[in-house]
Structures are given as structure tokens and as C-alpha cells.
Design an enzyme around this catalytic site. Sequence first.
Site, PDB file in Angstrom:
ATOM      1  N   VAL A   7       0.854  -1.193   0.000  1.00 43.80           N
ATOM      2  CA  VAL A   7       0.000   0.000   0.000  1.00 43.80           C
ATOM      3  C   VAL A   7       0.888   1.239   0.000  1.00 43.80           C
ATOM      4  CG1 VAL A   7      -1.879   1.212   1.152  1.00 43.80           C
ATOM      5  CG2 VAL A   7      -1.709  -1.280   1.340  1.00 43.80           C
ATOM      6  N   GLY A   8       0.983   1.897  -1.164  1.00 47.94           N
ATOM      7  CA  GLY A   8       1.782   3.104  -1.297  1.00 47.94           C
ATOM      8  C   GLY A   8       0.920   4.348  -1.318  1.00 47.94           C
ATOM      9  N   ASN A  11      -0.446   4.130  -5.308  1.00 48.76           N
ATOM     10  CA  ASN A  11      -1.075   2.885  -5.743  1.00 48.76           C
ATOM     11  C   ASN A  11      -1.006   1.810  -4.662  1.00 48.76           C
ATOM     12  OD1 ASN A  11      -1.698   3.604  -8.537  1.00 48.76           O
ATOM     13  ND2 ASN A  11       0.505   3.557  -8.883  1.00 48.76           N
ATOM     14  N   ASP A 109       7.685  -0.021   4.693  1.00 49.27           N
ATOM     15  CA  ASP A 109       7.989  -0.304   3.288  1.00 49.27           C
ATOM     16  C   ASP A 109       9.491  -0.326   3.038  1.00 49.27           C
ATOM     17  OD1 ASP A 109       7.979   2.495   3.878  1.00 49.27           O
ATOM     18  OD2 ASP A 109       7.770   2.979   1.744  1.00 49.27           O
ATOM     19  N   ASP A 129      14.506   3.384  -3.866  1.00 48.18           N
ATOM     20  CA  ASP A 129      13.103   3.223  -4.262  1.00 48.18           C
ATOM     21  C   ASP A 129      12.599   4.562  -4.804  1.00 48.18           C
ATOM     22  OD1 ASP A 129      10.418   2.704  -4.592  1.00 48.18           O
ATOM     23  OD2 ASP A 129      10.183   1.665  -2.691  1.00 48.18           O
TER      24      ASP A 129
END
Length: 256
Positions: A7-8, A11, A109, A129
Site C-alpha cells: 500500500v503506497g 497505488n 515499506d 526506491d
Amino acid sequence: MILTVDVGNTNITYGVFDGKELKCSFRMMSKSPRTSDEYGITIKNLLAHNGIVPEDLEGIVVVSVVPNIMHSLLGGLERYGGKKPLVVGPGLKTGIKVSTDNPKEIGADRIVDAVAGYEMYGGPILIIDYGTATTYDLVTDGGEFVCGITAPGVRTSAKALWENAAKLPEIEIMKPASILAKNTIASMQAGLMYGQIGQTEYIVKKVQEEAKLSSMKVVATGGLGRVISENTDSIQIYNSTLTLEGLRIIYEKNRG
């Protein structure tokens, strides 16, 4: 099979693994408000489109940087996926020791990416990232997460340009053919993309110098990571599914 869920800020990325093989992946926007039923039905339909039914799933593992959608998302996953999701957070086995001033500040994350990078490629390793933020995280050869650098992502920088400069338009984010731009759109594209490439090269160089790690691996992930990695020698590996791989590895470490 297991369902991995990343879950970003922009998106939600889903991946289904059969052992170590990524069978399929799909996305939905994370900024659109949904009920647990809407999440569950949508996910169930996307799985079915790929020939997978909830009964095929052994488990579900989730990492999130968007707390306000988690109640609905987890409810939908449990109700329609038939499994209580494992959420990455304190108490889970990761194989990574976080040795920063305040380990609780490090986003889940980033831990997931660090786990994937270290387990798949070994250390010392710098994981980059390219997301809403561009993050650079260093893991030693002993599996210690020792530092993290955070910069605005390319899209975040682009949005700041066209929202705060009245005469600058919203543009497609891409690398122009030349840095010698001859129009407004190309000039913005050149500044954004070549600026990100230059930032990457300088930060990688400074990390190598200050950490005294001339032989460290550099791995990139994230939407724009591919084009950036193709235009610099500072990045050795691009892996678009690194976060999903990290979720798979963490699930395996905590199975049972």
C-alpha cells in the site's frame, strides 16, 4: 500461494506468489476512498481474472504507508480473501537489524525493501526506491539497516513545479532526447530526469565514501527506477517487484 499487498501513497500493488514465482500482479489507486466490501469485491474479481480463487491462497501479507485506508482494506481482505492478513510491523521476524537513532521512525515499506535487497543480493547494499519520495537505504554485509536518505520523488517534484509556477504546464514525466532543451516542456523534463540521475549518482558516491564501501551493490525499484537505472552506471540492478519479493520473504520467515 500467498497474496502480497504493498500500500503506497499513489497505488496499491498486489502480487500472487506460488513459492518463489510471481504468478501475477495488479494495481489500484490508493487515494480513492473505498469500503471494505468495495476493496474485497475488487480484489476478488482481479484474482479471478488471473484464474485464482480465495481458496487457493495460503495467506496474505500487507505493508502500508497509508494508515487511513487500512481498516477498510484489511476488512475487505479478510472477508473476501478468507485469511487474516499479516501486517508488517514491530514483532515480525525480518532478518534485518535496524541500527538507526530511532528504529520506529523507519517506514515498514523501507524495511521490506531492505529485506528483499539483502536476502536476494547480499550486503553491503544500497536500495533505492523511486516512489512518491526517493529513498536510499544502506544495509551492511551483516544485515544491519544503518542509514536512510529521503528526497522528493520525481513526480512529487514535478507536481510542485506546475502547481506553484503559474506558467509551467502539467507534463508527461519522461527523459528527453537531450539535456539541451529548446522548449518549456523539454526543459522541465530535462530538469526533472537529469536532475534525478545526477542526484542518484552523487548520493551513491557520498554513501560509498562516508561508509567506506566501494564494493557495495546498488539496487533500484519503483516506477521510474527503470529509466533512471538505464541512464547511470551507479545502479547495477533494477527490480520492479522488489517490495513484493520482500513481503514474500517476510511471510516465509513468519509462517506458522
